[in-house]
Design a protein around this motif. Structure first.
Motif, mmCIF file in Angstrom:
data_model
loop_
_atom_site.group_PDB
_atom_site.id
_atom_site.type_symbol
_atom_site.label_atom_id
_atom_site.label_comp_id
_atom_site.label_asym_id
_atom_site.label_seq_id
_atom_site.Cartn_x
_atom_site.Cartn_y
_atom_site.Cartn_z
ATOM 1 N N TYR A 29 0.834 -1.202 0.000
ATOM 2 C CA TYR A 29 0.000 0.000 0.000
ATOM 3 C C TYR A 29 0.866 1.247 0.000
ATOM 4 O O TYR A 29 1.979 1.235 0.511
ATOM 5 N N THR A 30 0.331 2.311 -0.565
ATOM 6 C CA THR A 30 0.999 3.613 -0.555
ATOM 7 C C THR A 30 0.199 4.562 0.319
ATOM 8 O O THR A 30 -1.013 4.707 0.146
ATOM 9 N N ILE A 31 0.896 5.176 1.264
ATOM 10 C CA ILE A 31 0.323 6.220 2.115
ATOM 11 C C ILE A 31 0.734 7.545 1.486
ATOM 12 O O ILE A 31 1.897 7.719 1.120
ATOM 13 N N ALA A 32 -0.192 8.479 1.361
ATOM 14 C CA ALA A 32 0.129 9.765 0.728
ATOM 15 C C ALA A 32 -0.475 10.930 1.497
ATOM 16 O O ALA A 32 -1.625 10.864 1.948
ATOM 17 N N PHE A 33 0.307 11.989 1.636
ATOM 18 C CA PHE A 33 -0.173 13.311 2.026
ATOM 19 C C PHE A 33 -0.069 14.146 0.766
ATOM 20 O O PHE A 33 1.015 14.255 0.180
ATOM 21 N N PHE A 103 -4.759 6.380 1.038
ATOM 22 C CA PHE A 103 -4.154 5.057 1.071
ATOM 23 C C PHE A 103 -4.617 4.306 -0.169
ATOM 24 O O PHE A 103 -5.819 4.258 -0.451
ATOM 25 N N SER A 104 -3.662 3.736 -0.927
ATOM 26 C CA SER A 104 -3.986 3.073 -2.185
ATOM 27 C C SER A 104 -3.110 1.839 -2.367
ATOM 28 O O SER A 104 -1.938 1.847 -1.954
ATOM 29 N N PRO A 105 -3.619 0.790 -3.022
ATOM 30 C CA PRO A 105 -2.761 -0.346 -3.365
ATOM 31 C C PRO A 105 -1.645 0.132 -4.305
ATOM 32 O O PRO A 105 -1.921 0.728 -5.345
ATOM 33 N N LEU A 109 -2.002 1.817 -8.106
ATOM 34 C CA LEU A 109 -1.667 3.235 -8.170
ATOM 35 C C LEU A 109 -0.536 3.491 -9.158
ATOM 36 O O LEU A 109 -0.607 4.411 -9.978
ATOM 37 N N ALA A 110 0.491 2.656 -9.126
ATOM 38 C CA ALA A 110 1.644 2.831 -10.025
ATOM 39 C C ALA A 110 1.236 2.700 -11.487
ATOM 40 O O ALA A 110 1.666 3.497 -12.331
ATOM 41 N N ARG A 111 0.400 1.716 -11.805
ATOM 42 C CA ARG A 111 -0.046 1.555 -13.199
ATOM 43 C C ARG A 111 -0.857 2.761 -13.659
ATOM 44 O O ARG A 111 -0.709 3.241 -14.771
ATOM 45 N N THR A 112 -1.705 3.277 -12.783
ATOM 46 C CA THR A 112 -2.510 4.453 -13.121
ATOM 47 C C THR A 112 -1.633 5.685 -13.278
ATOM 48 O O THR A 112 -1.751 6.427 -14.258
ATOM 49 N N LEU A 113 -0.720 5.895 -12.325
ATOM 50 C CA LEU A 113 0.118 7.104 -12.369
ATOM 51 C C LEU A 113 1.106 7.099 -13.531
ATOM 52 O O LEU A 113 1.514 8.169 -13.980
ATOM 53 N N ALA A 114 1.451 5.927 -14.046
ATOM 54 C CA ALA A 114 2.322 5.874 -15.223
ATOM 55 C C ALA A 114 1.623 6.531 -16.421
ATOM 56 O O ALA A 114 2.233 7.299 -17.171
ATOM 57 N N VAL A 115 0.343 6.270 -16.586
ATOM 58 C CA VAL A 115 -0.416 6.889 -17.678
ATOM 59 C C VAL A 115 -0.630 8.374 -17.391
ATOM 60 O O VAL A 115 -0.493 9.213 -18.286
ATOM 61 N N VAL A 116 -0.932 8.716 -16.151
ATOM 62 C CA VAL A 116 -1.101 10.123 -15.778
ATOM 63 C C VAL A 116 0.179 10.905 -16.076
ATOM 64 O O VAL A 116 0.131 12.002 -16.634
#
Length: 125
Positions: A29-33, A103-105, A109-116
């Protein structure tokens, strides 16, 4: 156990005009602020993903501002002081000054952010 504070200098930090994010990964999981000084509708940045929608689950809390999740079933508004969950299949819009904890898997998240990131790069050129 993993933890993260909004000022943690040991976190992975990403900055771009109007945005700052601090991230820590643990157990898949990724924790983000995240801080969105400028806000905006981020729908165009999901183009190229299935149905042009985010492909990640998210659990979060809006610390300040307002988040609008656009889904095929309609918009959901999350305001400061509210927690949220959203499944894959959305885009988002944030008011200027919005801050959130999310909080995201990590893999989703990585696959989505690669396209973003590709869309941001082509938007900047």
């Amino acid at each position: 156990m993993a933890k993260l504070s909004k000022d943690d200098e040991t976190a992975r930090v990403e900055r771009m005009t109007g945005y700052e994010g601090r991230y820590r990964e643990a157990d898949g999981y990724t924790i983000a602020f995240e801080k969105f000084e400028e806000g905006g509708d981020f729908t165009p940045f999901y183009q190229g993903l299935p149905d042009d929608l985010c492909q990640s689950h998210h659990w979060g809390y809006v610390v300040r501002g307002r988040l609008i999740m656009h889904t095929p079933a309609g918009d959901e508004i999350v305001e400061a002081g509210e927690a949220y969950y959203t499944a894959p299949g959305h885009t988002d819009e944030l008011d200027p000054g919005t801050e959130l904890v999310e909080f995201s898997p990590t893999d989703e998240l990585a696959r989505t952010l690669a396209v973003v990131a590709q869309n941001l790069a082509s938007d900047a050129s």
